[in-house]
Scaffold this motif. Structure first.
Motif, short mmCIF file in Angstrom:
data_model
loop_
_atom_site.label_atom_id
_atom_site.label_comp_id
_atom_site.label_asym_id
_atom_site.label_seq_id
_atom_site.Cartn_x
_atom_site.Cartn_y
_atom_site.Cartn_z
N GLN A 182 -3.38 5.01 -2.44
CA GLN A 182 -4.39 5.54 -1.80
C GLN A 182 -3.66 7.04 -1.53
O GLN A 182 -2.77 7.36 -1.34
N CYS A 184 0.94 -1.16 -0.03
CA CYS A 184 -0.04 -0.04 0.03
C CYS A 184 0.78 1.19 0.16
O CYS A 184 1.81 1.37 0.69
N ARG A 213 -10.90 8.93 2.50
CA ARG A 213 -9.73 9.51 1.46
C ARG A 213 -10.46 9.78 0.30
O ARG A 213 -11.47 9.37 -0.13
N ASN A 247 -9.05 5.45 -3.29
CA ASN A 247 -8.27 4.29 -2.98
C ASN A 247 -8.45 3.53 -4.02
O ASN A 247 -9.26 2.88 -4.61
N GLU A 284 -1.70 -1.06 -3.78
CA GLU A 284 -3.14 -0.36 -3.28
C GLU A 284 -2.50 1.28 -2.96
O GLU A 284 -1.60 1.41 -2.29
N GLU A 321 0.66 5.47 0.03
CA GLU A 321 0.04 6.62 0.02
C GLU A 321 0.50 7.63 -0.68
O GLU A 321 1.98 8.03 -0.58
N TYR A 330 -1.73 12.19 -6.15
CA TYR A 330 -2.56 10.81 -6.87
C TYR A 330 -2.49 10.98 -8.29
O TYR A 330 -2.22 9.90 -9.00
#
Length: 131
Positions: A54, A7, A38, A41, A52, A9, A13
């Protein structure tokens, strides 16, 4: 046990989606807006390995400073029998990340629990390899 995903973060994005899909050739499998506090995701896949991706959690348009990370957030392992694995780990280790005062909980059709490694890495163990 086998690795299921990592994952990551990011507060960048769109740039991260571009990087993983266009530069590294991952395929965007699922994008969930407004996911548990969020903005996004998302799940990216390459040859059976998942990321993943996010965005940080937000509250009143501000990041949660204490819960917000940039970069690698957790590593996830898939197991066939999650109860057996949880019982085995409980015998030798007890630093679990709780959710609503529970060790084991359900997310998107599968059960999971999280262990906090000595250096702080979150290790997620789940029984459903589907996102």
């Amino acid at each position: 046990m086998k690795v299921h995903h990592v994952c990551i973060e990011t507060s960048k994005y769109d740039e991260s989606i571009f990087f993983y899909t266009k530069v590294l050739n991952f395929t965007l499998q699922k994008e969930s807006p407004n996911f548990h506090g969020r903005d996004y995701n998302s799940w990216l896949e390459l040859n059976g390995f998942y990321i993943e991706l996010q965005t940080p959690k937000i509250q009143n348009s501000k990041k949660f400073d204490q819960e917000s990370n940039e970069g690698l957030v957790h590593i996830c392992f898939f197991v066939q029998d999650i109860i057996k694995e949880l019982d085995r780990i409980k015998l030798i280790y007890n630093n679990f990340k709780m959710k609503n005062n529970k060790i084991l909980y359900n997310v998107e059709g599968g059960n999971l629990f999280k262990i906090i490694a000595p250096e702080g890495t979150i290790i997620e163990i789940r029984d459903n390899p589907n996102m």
